[in-house]
Design an enzyme around this catalytic site. Sequence first.
Site, PDB file in Angstrom:
ATOM      1  N   GLU A 173      -7.928   3.508   8.723  1.00 46.38           N
ATOM      2  CA  GLU A 173      -8.529   2.936   7.512  1.00 46.38           C
ATOM      3  C   GLU A 173      -8.414   1.410   7.557  1.00 46.38           C
ATOM      4  O   GLU A 173      -9.339   0.699   7.180  1.00 46.38           O
ATOM      5  CB  GLU A 173      -7.848   3.512   6.263  1.00 46.38           C
ATOM      6  CG  GLU A 173      -8.626   3.277   4.985  1.00 46.38           C
ATOM      7  CD  GLU A 173      -8.465   1.888   4.388  1.00 46.38           C
ATOM      8  OE1 GLU A 173      -9.448   1.378   3.801  1.00 46.38           O
ATOM      9  OE2 GLU A 173      -7.365   1.302   4.510  1.00 46.38           O
ATOM     10  N   LEU A 216       0.840  -1.187   0.000  1.00 44.41           N
ATOM     11  CA  LEU A 216       0.000   0.000   0.000  1.00 44.41           C
ATOM     12  C   LEU A 216       0.882   1.247   0.000  1.00 44.41           C
ATOM     13  O   LEU A 216       1.878   1.292   0.726  1.00 44.41           O
ATOM     14  CB  LEU A 216      -0.913   0.021   1.238  1.00 44.41           C
ATOM     15  CG  LEU A 216      -1.958  -1.090   1.323  1.00 44.41           C
ATOM     16  CD1 LEU A 216      -2.686  -1.025   2.650  1.00 44.41           C
ATOM     17  CD2 LEU A 216      -2.932  -0.991   0.168  1.00 44.41           C
TER      18      LEU A 216
END
Length: 174
Positions: free
Chosen positions: A31, A24
């Site tokens: 999140e 990521l």
Amino acid sequence: MTTRKFALVVAADQQLGIGRAGGLPWKLPAEMAHFKRVTSEAPEGQQNAVLMGRKTYESILPKFRPLRGRVNVVLSRTPGFEVENALAAPSLSIALQLLEGRTDVARVFVIGGGEIYKQALAHPGCEEVVLTQVHATFDCDTHLPDFRTAFTRVESDGPHEENGVRYTFERWRV
């Protein structure tokens, strides 16, 4: 035979970038907690299933895999592929067939990566996209196909901010 319905869970930047160099491109703990909550919450006596490609599975730190409290299904085209404490399937359709008729599975979520998302968005069983819209652009090398013409945003919660990055939780439905 009916098609098992499922949702995508994904975080994407403003250019629908979802990853860089196998990981990521942002670090957003709140999140990630949202992701865990969405994919874990199920009625009493049931659990959800998470479907992911082999590279996505391998990008999860070993101490966190398989993802706890969920049926993990890992997709790989490698013949004879097996994964410890998870199901393995050679395709999205076969993964969905493995879950067909399982009364212990409440919902099915596709959680990546890019190629699996592409197949899932083209599949008739895809009914929802749970999107974290990251309000920035990162130098991503993996992107989500643009699904927004085929889906309608039905929910929006945000923006939130973490580590200097703003994002909004959205739900899109067919």
